[in-house]
Design a protein around this motif. Structure first.
Motif, PDB file in Angstrom:
ATOM      1  N   GLY A  27      26.463  14.308  -0.058  1.00 47.49           N
ATOM      2  CA  GLY A  27      25.950  13.128  -0.591  1.00 47.49           C
ATOM      3  C   GLY A  27      25.725  13.488  -2.062  1.00 47.49           C
ATOM      4  O   GLY A  27      25.309  12.695  -2.981  1.00 47.49           O
ATOM      5  N   SER A  64      31.365  13.332  -2.700  1.00 46.25           N
ATOM      6  CA  SER A  64      31.087  12.733  -1.403  1.00 46.25           C
ATOM      7  C   SER A  64      32.280  11.482  -0.952  1.00 46.25           C
ATOM      8  O   SER A  64      32.189  10.569  -0.442  1.00 46.25           O
ATOM      9  CB  SER A  64      29.776  11.639  -1.343  1.00 46.25           C
ATOM     10  OG  SER A  64      28.710  12.508  -1.679  1.00 46.25           O
ATOM     11  N   ILE A  96      23.132  16.763   5.637  1.00 44.84           N
ATOM     12  CA  ILE A  96      22.262  15.638   4.617  1.00 44.84           C
ATOM     13  C   ILE A  96      21.489  16.306   3.728  1.00 44.84           C
ATOM     14  O   ILE A  96      20.622  17.001   4.306  1.00 44.84           O
ATOM     15  CB  ILE A  96      21.759  14.611   5.612  1.00 44.84           C
ATOM     16  CG1 ILE A  96      22.611  14.108   6.556  1.00 44.84           C
ATOM     17  CG2 ILE A  96      21.284  13.547   4.585  1.00 44.84           C
ATOM     18  CD1 ILE A  96      21.998  13.018   7.629  1.00 44.84           C
ATOM     19  N   PHE A 111      17.830  13.164  -0.063  1.00 50.30           N
ATOM     20  CA  PHE A 111      17.608  11.860   0.757  1.00 50.30           C
ATOM     21  C   PHE A 111      16.945  12.131   1.843  1.00 50.30           C
ATOM     22  O   PHE A 111      16.181  11.320   2.391  1.00 50.30           O
ATOM     23  CB  PHE A 111      19.396  11.895   1.407  1.00 50.30           C
ATOM     24  CG  PHE A 111      20.229  11.386   0.383  1.00 50.30           C
ATOM     25  CD1 PHE A 111      20.452  10.374  -0.297  1.00 50.30           C
ATOM     26  CD2 PHE A 111      21.364  12.660   0.409  1.00 50.30           C
ATOM     27  CE1 PHE A 111      21.549  10.064  -1.386  1.00 50.30           C
ATOM     28  CE2 PHE A 111      22.278  12.326  -0.944  1.00 50.30           C
ATOM     29  CZ  PHE A 111      22.288  11.030  -1.532  1.00 50.30           C
ATOM     30  N   ASN A 132      11.954   3.656  -1.346  1.00 48.14           N
ATOM     31  CA  ASN A 132      13.125   4.296  -1.508  1.00 48.14           C
ATOM     32  C   ASN A 132      13.991   3.626  -0.526  1.00 48.14           C
ATOM     33  O   ASN A 132      13.730   3.096   0.759  1.00 48.14           O
ATOM     34  CB  ASN A 132      13.184   5.724  -1.733  1.00 48.14           C
ATOM     35  CG  ASN A 132      12.868   6.471  -0.537  1.00 48.14           C
ATOM     36  OD1 ASN A 132      13.434   6.286   0.579  1.00 48.14           O
ATOM     37  ND2 ASN A 132      11.926   7.324  -0.665  1.00 48.14           N
ATOM     38  N   ARG A 133      15.380   3.934  -0.615  1.00 51.71           N
ATOM     39  CA  ARG A 133      16.445   3.466   0.222  1.00 51.71           C
ATOM     40  C   ARG A 133      17.078   4.654   0.902  1.00 51.71           C
ATOM     41  O   ARG A 133      18.297   4.744   1.308  1.00 51.71           O
ATOM     42  CB  ARG A 133      17.536   2.726  -0.632  1.00 51.71           C
ATOM     43  CG  ARG A 133      16.981   1.374  -1.142  1.00 51.71           C
ATOM     44  CD  ARG A 133      18.117   0.557  -1.805  1.00 51.71           C
ATOM     45  NE  ARG A 133      18.224   1.157  -3.024  1.00 51.71           N
ATOM     46  CZ  ARG A 133      19.478   0.772  -3.823  1.00 51.71           C
ATOM     47  NH1 ARG A 133      19.853  -0.348  -3.705  1.00 51.71           N
ATOM     48  NH2 ARG A 133      19.317   1.371  -5.014  1.00 51.71           N
ATOM     49  N   ASN A 134      16.198   5.713   0.918  1.00 53.33           N
ATOM     50  CA  ASN A 134      17.001   7.067   1.784  1.00 53.33           C
ATOM     51  C   ASN A 134      17.452   6.714   3.090  1.00 53.33           C
ATOM     52  O   ASN A 134      18.308   7.340   3.579  1.00 53.33           O
ATOM     53  CB  ASN A 134      15.960   8.074   1.535  1.00 53.33           C
ATOM     54  CG  ASN A 134      16.038   8.552   0.120  1.00 53.33           C
ATOM     55  OD1 ASN A 134      16.495   7.893  -1.067  1.00 53.33           O
ATOM     56  ND2 ASN A 134      15.191   9.679  -0.380  1.00 53.33           N
ATOM     57  N   ILE A 174      20.700   5.112   3.479  1.00 50.92           N
ATOM     58  CA  ILE A 174      21.712   5.907   3.495  1.00 50.92           C
ATOM     59  C   ILE A 174      21.930   7.233   4.594  1.00 50.92           C
ATOM     60  O   ILE A 174      23.142   7.355   5.039  1.00 50.92           O
ATOM     61  CB  ILE A 174      21.384   7.010   2.087  1.00 50.92           C
ATOM     62  CG1 ILE A 174      21.437   6.068   0.859  1.00 50.92           C
ATOM     63  CG2 ILE A 174      22.501   7.968   1.828  1.00 50.92           C
ATOM     64  CD1 ILE A 174      20.879   6.578  -0.407  1.00 50.92           C
ATOM     65  N   ALA A 215      23.547   5.638   7.389  1.00 47.81           N
ATOM     66  CA  ALA A 215      25.143   5.303   7.266  1.00 47.81           C
ATOM     67  C   ALA A 215      25.656   6.745   7.604  1.00 47.81           C
ATOM     68  O   ALA A 215      26.833   6.527   8.189  1.00 47.81           O
ATOM     69  CB  ALA A 215      25.231   4.882   5.689  1.00 47.81           C
ATOM     70  N   ILE A 216      25.152   7.636   7.012  1.00 48.16           N
ATOM     71  CA  ILE A 216      25.759   9.123   7.252  1.00 48.16           C
ATOM     72  C   ILE A 216      25.716   9.246   8.769  1.00 48.16           C
ATOM     73  O   ILE A 216      26.819   9.736   9.135  1.00 48.16           O
ATOM     74  CB  ILE A 216      25.060  10.149   6.353  1.00 48.16           C
ATOM     75  CG1 ILE A 216      24.990   9.849   4.857  1.00 48.16           C
ATOM     76  CG2 ILE A 216      25.581  11.630   6.890  1.00 48.16           C
ATOM     77  CD1 ILE A 216      24.216  10.877   4.092  1.00 48.16           C
TER      78      ILE A 216
END
Length: 895
Positions: free
Chosen positions: A685, A689, A704, A708, A717-719, A722, A725-726
């Motif tokens: 990431g 990536s 990861i 993140f 935040n949008r961690n 993410i 998704a990973i």
């Protein structure tokens, strides 16, 4: 030994000496030590290779005659029967003759055949003596003494066939004397045979000496002729010139193929033609007409000449230089001219090319180092005259060596040409860009001192160079680092600017590559410090200053140890601990990463051999190590030496190994997987990536990156999205996931909810020495320790508050109050997820949600952002509260 003098004579181009008696005696039966000696043996073998046939015919004729005369005789035993001995000797003749006829198919060397012939003569002589003995009893009653005739004929024919070879003559002499002594009744006959045989043997040795000397001389001359022809061919094929020769009449008798090709014809078409008809003398030298002796005069006067400039008798603008000497025989008769010619046209073109190469790079056509230095000097002189400075860019490509090592130098050369085009496009009219060599470039910008413009150019340059390249089907991605220096008019020198630009470039690389830096005076001390640190690092392993620490990797579901990641630490004797972020890049630049990496791998495996069999060890593999062709053999070697199962070793690889994709990368992945080791994609990431990596590379785990993970539980935040998704991607591909840098209970809880397989971070333990790791490896589970949530600026003083828990009003104490929540001390148990209304004494009510709880305390998350100013005392000058970062507090807490 006998050939050493001859070999030395050939090497020194001297005529070989006459062979000695011993050399001639044993020449035929000694293995040759050179190809020429082997050829000489072949010549000598030609004189004796029909010996079995000649002796066979003799034996047949004499045997038939003798047996016919004694046909009426009866024999009491096989020894007395001449038929037996005659048959044996004739069969032996035939077998030996057949062997010699097929020797080439059997690959028998000449000296081996001579040895066989010696054995053959000895055996045939013994068998023929037996035959003479068998017929001797009956022959005395016949009119003709058959036995003496048979023996005499045998001795005579053996002498004839062996006379040219001393070893054969020696064998024949011994057999003849022995046979005569055995059959003769008087000693006079053996003595006579011995004297005659000795004379013939002596003749054979003397003749062999002459033959060998003549043969060696002939081979010597042939060798010299071959060398001369070889030199002529090499000279002509080199294109540097040609040979020509004329007869006494001035007509060409020899023409090199190159000269004929220049006239676009075959050499045969030029032979017999007058040399002067083909060439004409160039009478114009430096624009002045000069009367010169013509080439025809030189030829007719039989004078030597050299470097006469001529040109073909054609319209071609070609010039040659001819040199020649007259040839005379031993009697002084003129035989013609012989000489050489060279192409002055190519020489002039070469001189022009040399001039160009002296100023421009042959690969990229950019100005080279010398030309760029001249450009910089001129820019500084112009700056001094105009009182306006100039700037210098030092540009270095990042990861270019990786492209050369994995895809080969042809791809690297093509990449440099494309980089050169992009650099010229970026610079435009701002300045001159050139190549210094390797992957180093330079740009000189006369009159440009605007820092804003220079930095803008540097950013554009880095951006353009970093765009992907497609070369021969390979996708290649590199980067660039730029060092910038501005020269003051009239005061800056070229040497100082180059040195300072190098320092700025190194600072850009140290900042993480893909950066640009302006020169600062402090960079001199930094460079000296870096050099000292590099020297210390070279000796760190031998001094025992490096150590391997192990950080636990825990299964997210059960909190049992899954393995440990090996992390190298450097304890400097005077500087103390040095961060890996400083010395690892230094090790890569200094070429030490391979040695350090192998030491870490070996040390880690040795320690892992003390752990339970299910606990793995993860070792980082730098891109430089991964692209080393010997990496697979190195890993296999240490696995075998330590006895650790390959499945327990996990190699962590970053995306840097894919920046120069090629067959070598895929091959290394395949070989590592064939060993049985696990592969993990580290820091996922943070780089490019590319999902293409996961499609091709056989990874077992995705790690990861901590950027993140830390603060993932925060709603700001949008961690979390993410990470989700990973995890989904990894599960689809059948890979494990590991979250790095987990430090708080909130983040740990979220990681578990998102389905991450494994956890690594300070919450389960810092990197620790081998002894601590060994204790953890043998424990069943590891307890999470640390703060409950992300720690933001907070109020450190305790505050009293009132709340209602389970329908009972109770007093609690709030500590570490932040805008997001607080630590609450309370003796009443409470379950996570409980909503509370808390009335802070002197401040007012706040609402919150219990996120975690343990004996005597719990963590509460406020429903809305809390204003810390409400906690400040009501004074004119508010007291400034001390803000402590979460990372520092966490380090003190865990430590």
């Amino acid at each position: 030994m006998r050939r050493s003098r001859f070999a030395k004579a050939i090497e020194t181009a001297e005529a070989p000496e006459r062979p000695s008696i011993m050399d001639a005696l044993w020449f035929d039966v000694t293995p040759p030590d050179s190809a020429d000696e082997d050829a000489l043996c072949e010549w000598r073998l030609a004189g004796v290779q029909h010996a079995p046939i000649i002796l066979g015919v003799t034996h047949v004729l004499i045997a038939v005659a003798c047996i016919a005369l004694s046909a009426h005789h009866t024999y009491s035993s096989l020894a007395d029967n001449p038929f037996v001995s005659a048959s044996l000797v004739i069969l032996f003749d035939a077998a030996t003759a057949a062997l010699l006829l097929t020797r080439k198919r059997l690959s028998l060397a000449p000296h081996t055949i001579f040895r066989i012939l010696c054995a053959y003569l000895a055996t045939a002589g013994v068998l023929w003596t037996w035959f003479g003995y068998a017929v001797s009893d009956d022959m005395f009653v016949t009119p003709i003494a058959a036995a003496p005739i048979a023996m005499a004929a045998g001795i005579a024919m053996r002498t004839i066939v062996s006379i040219s070879s001393p070893p054969l003559a020696l064998v024949n002499m011994l057999v003849s004397i022995a046979a005569t002594a055995f059959l003769a009744g008087s000693p006079l006959l053996p003595i006579g045979v011995a004297i005659l045989s000795l004379v013939l043997f002596t003749h054979s040795v003397v003749a062999a000496q002459g033959f060998i000397a003549t043969g060696r001389k002939r081979l010597h001359l042939e060798t010299q002729a071959r060398k001369a022809q070889h030199f002529v061919d090499e000279f002509e094929n080199s294109g540097r010139g040609w040979f020509w020769e004329t007869d006494p009449l001035g007509t060409l008798s020899y023409v090199s193929l190159q000269l004929a090709e220049d006239f676009q014809c075959n050499p045969e078409e030029l032979l017999g033609r007058q040399f002067t008809d083909l060439l004409s003398v160039d009478n114009n030298t430096s624009g002045v007409v000069e009367e010169r002796k013509t080439l025809g005069f030189h030829l007719s006067a039989r004078f030597p000449f050299s470097d006469v400039v001529v040109r073909p008798a054609s319209e071609q603008d070609v010039h040659w230089s001819l040199s020649g000497n007259p040839i005379f025989d031993d009697r002084g008769r003129f035989l013609g001219f012989r000489g050489i010619g060279t192409d002055l046209t190519e020489q002039r073109r070469s001189e022009q090319e040399i001039t160009r190469l002296a100023r421009f790079d042959s690969l990229t056509s950019l100005p080279n180092r010398a030309m760029m230095r001249q450009t910089l000097d001129e820019a500084l002189r112009n700056a001094a005259h105009r009182q306006k400075g100039c700037a210098l860019f030092m540009i270095d490509l990042d990861r270019f060596k990786n492209v050369n090592d994995t895809l080969g130098h042809p791809v690297g050369d093509a990449l440099l040409r494309q980089v050169a085009e992009r650099l010229k496009s970026v610079m435009g009219n701002h300045g001159q860009v050139g190549r210094l060599g390797g992957d180093e470039f330079q740009a000189v910008m006369p009159g440009t001192v605007d820092v804003g413009l220079l930095e803008s150019l540097a950013r554009t340059l880095i951006e353009q160079v970093s765009r992907p390249y497609t070369i021969e089907g390979h996708k290649v991605t590199i980067g660039a680092s730029v060092g910038i220096v501005i020269g003051d008019p009239g005061r800056a020198s070229a040497d100082a600017m180059v040195r300072n630009a190098d320092l700025a470039l190194y600072a850009a690389k140290a900042a993480g590559r893909g950066k640009h830096r302006l020169y600062e005076p402090s960079m001199h001390s930094e460079a000296a410090e870096r050099q000292v640190m590099e020297n210390d690092l070279r000796q760190a392993i031998e001094r025992g200053e490096l150590a391997v620490h192990f950080q636990p990797i825990v299964r997210a579901a059960g909190e049992e140890i899954s393995g440990f990641e090996s992390l190298v630490r450097w304890q400097h004797p005077t500087r103390g601990p040095i961060s890996p972020s400083k010395f690892i890049p230094l090790a890569e630049e200094a070429g030490l990463i391979g040695k350090i990496g192998e030491w870490v791998l070996r040390t880690s495996l040795e320690e892992a051999s003390n752990w339970p069999d299910h606990v793995r060890v993860a070792v980082n593999l730098s891109p430089l190590q991964f692209n080393d062709p010997s990496v697979v053999a190195m890993v296999s070697k240490h696995l075998n030496e330590t006895g650790v199962r390959a499945e327990r070793l996990e190699l962590e690889i970053t995306e840097g190994v894919f920046l120069a994709e090629g067959d070598t990368t895929d091959d290394t992945f395949a070989k590592l997987k064939a060993l049985g080791v696990r592969l993990a994609l580290d820091d996922f990431g943070t780089g490019y990536s590319s999902l293409g990596y996961l499609k091709k590379a056989p990874f077992d785990k995705i790690k990861i990156d901590q950027s993140f993970v830390r603060g993932a539980a925060s709603a700001t935040n949008r961690n979390a999205a993410i990470i989700r998704a990973i995890v989904t991607l990894a599960e689809t591909l059948g890979m494990d996931t590991c979250a790095e840098g987990v430090e708080t209970h909130d983040d740990l809880q979220l990681i578990r909810e998102l389905g991450v397989s494994m956890v690594q971070g300070y919450i389960f333990g810092k990197p620790s020495p081998a002894e601590t790791a060994r204790e953890l490896a043998n424990s069943t589970t590891v307890h999470a320790e640390g703060f409950a949530c992300i720690r933001e600026p907070r109020h450190r003083l305790m505050r009293r508050a009132i709340t209602c828990i389970g329908g009972e009003t109770t007093e609690v104490r709030l500590r570490n109050i932040s805008s997001m929540g607080a630590l609450v001390e309370c003796d009443i148990p409470i379950a996570p997820g409980t909503e509370l209304a808390i009335d802070i004494v002197g401040v007012g009510p706040v609402r919150g949600l219990v996120r975690w709880a343990q004996s005597g305390q719990f963590g509460v998350l406020f429903g809305q952002e809390f204003d810390l100013a409400r906690l400040a005392p009501k004074k004119e000058k508010p007291i400034t509260t001390q803000m402590v970062s979460s990372r520092h507090v966490l380090k003190r807490q865990v430590g």
